[in-house]
Design an enzyme around this catalytic site. Structure first.
Site, PDB file in Angstrom:
ATOM      1  N   PHE A 190      -3.037  15.516   7.373  1.00  0.00           N
ATOM      2  CA  PHE A 190      -2.772  16.117   6.572  1.00  0.00           C
ATOM      3  C   PHE A 190      -3.093  18.037   6.271  1.00  0.00           C
ATOM      4  O   PHE A 190      -4.188  17.872   6.618  1.00  0.00           O
ATOM      5  CB  PHE A 190      -3.040  15.133   5.485  1.00  0.00           C
ATOM      6  CG  PHE A 190      -3.120  15.365   4.365  1.00  0.00           C
ATOM      7  CD1 PHE A 190      -1.515  14.984   3.601  1.00  0.00           C
ATOM      8  CD2 PHE A 190      -3.999  15.891   3.143  1.00  0.00           C
ATOM      9  CE1 PHE A 190      -1.421  15.327   2.304  1.00  0.00           C
ATOM     10  CE2 PHE A 190      -3.624  16.267   2.293  1.00  0.00           C
ATOM     11  CZ  PHE A 190      -1.855  15.806   1.377  1.00  0.00           C
ATOM     12  N   TYR A 210      -7.490   5.629  -3.635  1.00  0.00           N
ATOM     13  CA  TYR A 210      -5.685   5.713  -5.065  1.00  0.00           C
ATOM     14  C   TYR A 210      -4.823   5.924  -4.261  1.00  0.00           C
ATOM     15  O   TYR A 210      -3.744   4.746  -4.275  1.00  0.00           O
ATOM     16  CB  TYR A 210      -5.639   6.831  -6.019  1.00  0.00           C
ATOM     17  CG  TYR A 210      -5.966   8.489  -4.794  1.00  0.00           C
ATOM     18  CD1 TYR A 210      -4.843   8.497  -4.679  1.00  0.00           C
ATOM     19  CD2 TYR A 210      -7.353   9.062  -4.574  1.00  0.00           C
ATOM     20  CE1 TYR A 210      -4.769   9.671  -3.649  1.00  0.00           C
ATOM     21  CE2 TYR A 210      -7.047   9.875  -3.658  1.00  0.00           C
ATOM     22  CZ  TYR A 210      -5.909  10.866  -2.971  1.00  0.00           C
ATOM     23  OH  TYR A 210      -5.699  11.593  -2.496  1.00  0.00           O
ATOM     24  N   LYS A 211      -4.594   5.138  -2.801  1.00  0.00           N
ATOM     25  CA  LYS A 211      -3.000   4.579  -2.128  1.00  0.00           C
ATOM     26  C   LYS A 211      -3.503   3.343  -1.942  1.00  0.00           C
ATOM     27  O   LYS A 211      -3.312   2.530  -3.518  1.00  0.00           O
ATOM     28  CB  LYS A 211      -3.043   5.599  -1.183  1.00  0.00           C
ATOM     29  CG  LYS A 211      -2.937   7.406  -0.933  1.00  0.00           C
ATOM     30  CD  LYS A 211      -2.956   7.885  -0.234  1.00  0.00           C
ATOM     31  CE  LYS A 211      -3.040   9.339   0.024  1.00  0.00           C
ATOM     32  NZ  LYS A 211      -2.991  10.232   0.843  1.00  0.00           N
ATOM     33  N   ASP A 222      -9.115  10.203   9.790  1.00  0.00           N
ATOM     34  CA  ASP A 222      -8.905   9.257   8.293  1.00  0.00           C
ATOM     35  C   ASP A 222      -7.783   8.372   8.223  1.00  0.00           C
ATOM     36  O   ASP A 222      -6.819   8.084   8.911  1.00  0.00           O
ATOM     37  CB  ASP A 222      -7.787  10.951   8.760  1.00  0.00           C
ATOM     38  CG  ASP A 222      -7.748  11.401   6.625  1.00  0.00           C
ATOM     39  OD1 ASP A 222      -7.985   9.909   6.368  1.00  0.00           O
ATOM     40  OD2 ASP A 222      -7.746  12.222   6.096  1.00  0.00           O
ATOM     41  N   ARG A 239      10.644   9.511   1.544  1.00  0.00           N
ATOM     42  CA  ARG A 239       9.303   8.742   1.264  1.00  0.00           C
ATOM     43  C   ARG A 239       8.773   7.214   0.904  1.00  0.00           C
ATOM     44  O   ARG A 239       9.188   7.550  -0.333  1.00  0.00           O
ATOM     45  CB  ARG A 239       7.699   9.323   2.192  1.00  0.00           C
ATOM     46  CG  ARG A 239       6.870   9.094   2.433  1.00  0.00           C
ATOM     47  CD  ARG A 239       6.027   9.902   2.494  1.00  0.00           C
ATOM     48  NE  ARG A 239       5.523  10.138   1.003  1.00  0.00           N
ATOM     49  CZ  ARG A 239       3.940  10.467   0.946  1.00  0.00           C
ATOM     50  NH1 ARG A 239       3.352  10.262   2.130  1.00  0.00           N
ATOM     51  NH2 ARG A 239       3.443  10.570  -0.436  1.00  0.00           N
TER      52      ARG A 239
HETATM   53  C1  PLP Z   1      -3.700  11.625   0.532  1.00  0.00           C
HETATM   54  C2  PLP Z   1      -4.744  12.757   1.753  1.00  0.00           C
HETATM   55  C3  PLP Z   1      -6.016  12.635   1.438  1.00  0.00           C
HETATM   56  C4  PLP Z   1      -6.282  13.757  -0.234  1.00  0.00           C
HETATM   57  O1  PLP Z   1      -7.723  14.130  -0.031  1.00  0.00           O
HETATM   58  P1  PLP Z   1      -7.939  13.936  -1.248  1.00  0.00           P
HETATM   59  O2  PLP Z   1      -9.772  15.105  -1.195  1.00  0.00           O
HETATM   60  O3  PLP Z   1      -8.266  12.815  -2.180  1.00  0.00           O
HETATM   61  O4  PLP Z   1      -7.025  15.368  -2.509  1.00  0.00           O
HETATM   62  C5  PLP Z   1      -6.022  13.796   2.335  1.00  0.00           C
HETATM   63  N1  PLP Z   1      -6.004  13.495   4.046  1.00  0.00           N
HETATM   64  C6  PLP Z   1      -4.866  12.764   4.050  1.00  0.00           C
HETATM   65  C7  PLP Z   1      -4.793  12.235   5.037  1.00  0.00           C
HETATM   66  C8  PLP Z   1      -4.114  11.751   3.422  1.00  0.00           C
HETATM   67  O5  PLP Z   1      -3.399  11.511   3.712  1.00  0.00           O
END
Ligand code: PLP
Length: 396
Positions: free
Chosen positions: A112, A208-209, A183, A355
């Site tokens: 990400f 939150y996911k 992660d 998705r």
């Molecule tokens: C959703 C996601 C994030 C989001 O980071 P925030 O700081 O919570 O906005 C970061 N890394 C990955 C791999 C994600 O899927």
């Protein structure tokens, strides 16, 4: 065996919607509003500042960390909560780099962006000859050489759902003296993870996911008990101090994971998370995974048969896929908008990915079948080809 009718009854989804976006923002659990209201009115409203003690707010980051721990195979006391995932990535990565003389961070092109940005930022600010090496996901294993300091990977790719073999890569990394930062944004609550068996040094993720804490819910950080005591945090906040209320001008880290706390924890968001986690009292992550594989297969087979123009972007092999299914199409954005207009909510990721999050806690065969039928109708009749659906929004 998990009763999925019972887990579904714990969620408050709008009527007439098939929600296949819980991988991006989990829905509202029915117990959340009352729980947050209680924290606001009785705890905050009633006890004012005393609630930090009377309601135990101060201990919530570790108490809730201990509720998440079993979902990721972590021992009690090794998980803390707070901040956003971006910050937890930064903290874990900085800590990992502080434990080694090596200078190279290895990651992959499926990671990400924020994770890669954090690595870029650290390389720049450390200014000590560090480098970020980004390779294709399939090439990670062959790049685990003995000049690598840290392996920074997201287990499940946010676009395609491709899943790394954590146990295998973790083992290879350990044998080469490489520190691992995993992660678990698309893993925690989606599929069983065993950070202990995989020898993960650090694991981070958001709530939150698949853990349904609501927008802006706090992130979690796990640190392996074997290394926690060696870390001097790069963001040494007062609430990660061994004795915060001594107000000592000199930082001394708190025990284990607690040293990764920074400042005041988000109490209202933690109340929401606490209520949302109750579903795990009646759900097994292993059952969730088995059901997710069945539902994913049904979606892949259904779309494969009914929508030949949509190309599967996720691995066809169940074991190599997380809990989402993605398809590619050059008009993916407009197709997704047409689908959403019809009550089937997935999302789009540039440049061409549609998705769908598979979340058996609250979706079942009916949602999958409706998704397939609606997609088939949109594709057959070209219903996506409408200016209203082609217009991009900032957040979709
Ligand atoms: C959703 C996601 C994030 C989001 O980071 P925030 O700081 O919570 O906005 C970061 N890394 C990955 C791999 C994600 O899927």
């Amino acid at each position: 065996m998990t009763d999925f009718a019972a887990t579904r009854a714990l969620f408050d989804l709008p009527d007439g919607i098939a929600y296949l976006d819980g991988n991006s923002l989990g829905p509202l659990a029915r117990a959340v509003p009352d729980r947050v209201a209680r924290t606001m009115t009785r705890e905050w409203g009633g006890d004012l500042i005393g609630a930090w003690n009377s309601a135990g707010w101060m201990d919530w980051p570790e108490r809730l960390g201990d509720r998440i721990a079993p979902l990721i195979g972590a021992a009690p006391g090794t998980v803390t909560l707070g901040d956003t995932l971006s910050i937890k990535v930064h903290q874990a990565l900085a800590a990992a780099l502080s434990l080694t003389d090596r200078r190279v961070i290895l990651s992959d092109t499926g990671n990400f962006p924020t994770d890669l940005y954090m690595a870029q930022g650290l390389v720049r600010t450390l200014d000590a000859g560090h480098a970020l090496r980004v390779v294709a996901p399939e090439e990670v294993e062959s790049h685990l050489s003995d000049d690598i300091a840290v392996l920074l990977l997201t287990e499940v790719d946010y676009r395609t759902g491709r899943r790394h073999d954590m146990a295998r890569l973790g083992d290879r990394a350990r044998r080469n003296g490489i520190i691992t930062v995993w992660d678990l944004a698309h893993s925690a609550g989606a599929l069983p993870v065993d950070v202990t068996a995989c020898g993960a040094d650090f694991a981070v993720g958001c709530t939150y996911k698949y853990l349904n804490s609501g927008p802006g819910g706090p992130a979690f950080l796990h640190v392996g008990p074997q290394i926690a005591h060696r870390i001097d945090p790069a963001l040494p906040g007062w609430l990660g101090h061994a004795a915060p209320f001594d107000f000592d001008p000199q930082y001394r880290p708190a025990a284990a994971a607690k040293r990764f706390r920074i400042g005041t924890p988000p109490v209202l968001q933690m109340a929401a998370l606490d209520a949302a986690l109750d579903v795990w009292d009646i759900a097994s992550i292993h059952d969730v995974r088995a059901r997710s594989v069945d539902l994913s297969r049904r979606l892949i087979d259904g779309v494969g048969a009914a929508c030949p123009a949509l190309v599967l972007a996720s691995p066809g092999d169940d074991a190599a896929r997380g809990s989402q299914v993605s398809f590619r199409h050059p008009q993916g954005y407009a197709i997704m908008q047409a689908l959403i207009a019809d009550g089937v909510i997935g999302d789009f990721r540039a440049p061409d990915i549609l998705r769908f999050g598979i979340t058996p806690l609250y979706i079942g065969l009916a949602e999958i079948d409706r998704c397939v039928e609606t997609l088939a109708r949109i594709m057959d009749r070209g219903l996506w080809d409408d200016p209203a659906f082609r217009r991009r929004q900032a957040v979709t």
